[in-house]
Design a protein around this motif. Structure first.
Motif, short mmCIF file in Angstrom:
data_model
loop_
_atom_site.label_atom_id
_atom_site.label_comp_id
_atom_site.label_asym_id
_atom_site.label_seq_id
_atom_site.Cartn_x
_atom_site.Cartn_y
_atom_site.Cartn_z
N UNK A 113 0.86 -1.19 0.00
CA UNK A 113 0.00 0.00 0.00
C UNK A 113 0.89 1.24 0.00
N UNK A 114 0.61 2.14 -0.92
CA UNK A 114 1.40 3.37 -1.06
C UNK A 114 0.49 4.56 -0.80
N UNK A 115 0.70 5.27 0.30
CA UNK A 115 -0.12 6.47 0.56
C UNK A 115 0.19 7.54 -0.48
N UNK A 116 -0.85 8.16 -0.98
CA UNK A 116 -0.68 9.21 -1.98
C UNK A 116 -0.52 10.56 -1.31
N UNK A 117 0.15 11.44 -1.99
CA UNK A 117 0.35 12.79 -1.48
C UNK A 117 -0.63 13.76 -2.11
N UNK A 118 -0.50 15.00 -1.70
CA UNK A 118 -1.39 16.06 -2.20
C UNK A 118 -1.18 16.27 -3.69
N UNK A 119 -2.26 16.60 -4.34
CA UNK A 119 -2.22 16.95 -5.75
C UNK A 119 -2.31 18.46 -5.92
N UNK A 120 -2.46 18.91 -7.15
CA UNK A 120 -2.59 20.35 -7.37
C UNK A 120 -3.93 20.87 -6.83
N UNK A 121 -3.99 22.13 -6.63
CA UNK A 121 -5.24 22.73 -6.16
C UNK A 121 -5.18 23.08 -4.69
N UNK A 122 -6.19 23.79 -4.27
CA UNK A 122 -6.23 24.33 -2.92
C UNK A 122 -6.24 23.25 -1.84
N UNK A 123 -7.11 22.23 -2.00
CA UNK A 123 -7.20 21.19 -0.97
C UNK A 123 -6.23 20.05 -1.23
N UNK A 124 -5.57 20.08 -2.38
CA UNK A 124 -4.64 19.00 -2.73
C UNK A 124 -5.35 17.72 -3.10
N UNK A 125 -6.67 17.77 -3.18
CA UNK A 125 -7.46 16.60 -3.53
C UNK A 125 -8.15 15.94 -2.36
N UNK A 126 -8.01 16.49 -1.20
CA UNK A 126 -8.59 15.87 0.00
C UNK A 126 -10.11 15.81 -0.08
N UNK A 127 -10.74 16.78 -0.70
CA UNK A 127 -12.20 16.79 -0.80
C UNK A 127 -12.70 15.52 -1.50
N UNK A 128 -12.05 15.15 -2.62
CA UNK A 128 -12.43 13.94 -3.36
C UNK A 128 -11.79 12.68 -2.80
N UNK A 129 -10.76 12.86 -2.00
CA UNK A 129 -10.05 11.71 -1.46
C UNK A 129 -8.96 11.18 -2.37
N UNK A 130 -8.60 12.00 -3.39
CA UNK A 130 -7.52 11.63 -4.29
C UNK A 130 -6.62 12.83 -4.52
N UNK A 131 -5.33 12.62 -4.29
CA UNK A 131 -4.36 13.69 -4.49
C UNK A 131 -3.59 13.56 -5.79
N UNK A 132 -2.56 12.72 -5.80
CA UNK A 132 -1.68 12.59 -6.94
C UNK A 132 -1.08 11.18 -6.99
N UNK A 133 -0.79 10.69 -8.18
CA UNK A 133 -0.16 9.38 -8.34
C UNK A 133 1.37 9.44 -8.26
N UNK A 134 1.90 10.61 -7.96
CA UNK A 134 3.36 10.79 -7.95
C UNK A 134 4.05 9.80 -7.02
N UNK A 135 3.55 9.59 -5.82
CA UNK A 135 4.20 8.65 -4.89
C UNK A 135 4.23 7.23 -5.46
N UNK A 136 3.24 6.88 -6.27
CA UNK A 136 3.20 5.55 -6.88
C UNK A 136 4.17 5.45 -8.05
N UNK A 137 4.24 6.49 -8.86
CA UNK A 137 5.04 6.41 -10.09
C UNK A 137 6.54 6.60 -9.85
N UNK A 138 6.92 7.08 -8.68
CA UNK A 138 8.34 7.33 -8.41
C UNK A 138 9.10 6.03 -8.32
#
Length: 138
Positions: A113-138
């Protein structure tokens, strides 16, 4: 047996092994192409992003497209532009509490399990529960 016969025998075995290897590789490539073709939209020959997203999010086919976060669809498109064959993972959304978690389903990952980090935007994606796939793709 003379040296020439031994050499010829070895070359023959190598040729047979090479042919088997090429044949096996061709079969694997064909299987991969057929698998990819099954996930492509027949009219555009582009991956069916919604079908892939539904599978990764664990959603049924009858679930409305609007329930898939637009930020996830955009991130998935970017991810597939970079690595079009990397779709063997699941995403757990964490609406209002986190940025989501990716579970890698490749054999080498052992379902990590890989926790995802914040994405672009004000909330970083927390409102939808999705931030960014960067932590996975690294």
């Amino acid at each position: 047996m003379t040296n020439k016969r031994v050499l010829k025998s070895c070359q023959s075995r190598v040729t047979v092994a090479s042919r088997l290897s090429v044949c096996t590789s061709s079969i694997l490539l064909l299987a991969l192409i057929l698998h990819l073709d099954a996930t492509m939209d027949a009219s555009s020959h582009q991956p069916d992003i919604l079908a892939i997203a539904r599978e990764q999010l664990g959603l049924q086919k009858h679930v409305k497209d609007a329930s898939i976060p637009k930020s996830y669809l955009a991130a998935l498109r970017r991810h597939l532009d970079i690595d079009p064959y990397d779709t063997n993972f699941r995403v757990t959304l964490q609406p209002k509490t986190g940025y989501g978690v990716v579970t890698c389903l490749e054999q080498a990952c052992a379902a990590i399990n890989i926790p995802l980090g914040a994405g672009p935007g004000r909330s970083g994606g927390k409102a939808d529960g999705f931030g960014s796939l960067v932590n996975y793709t690294v």
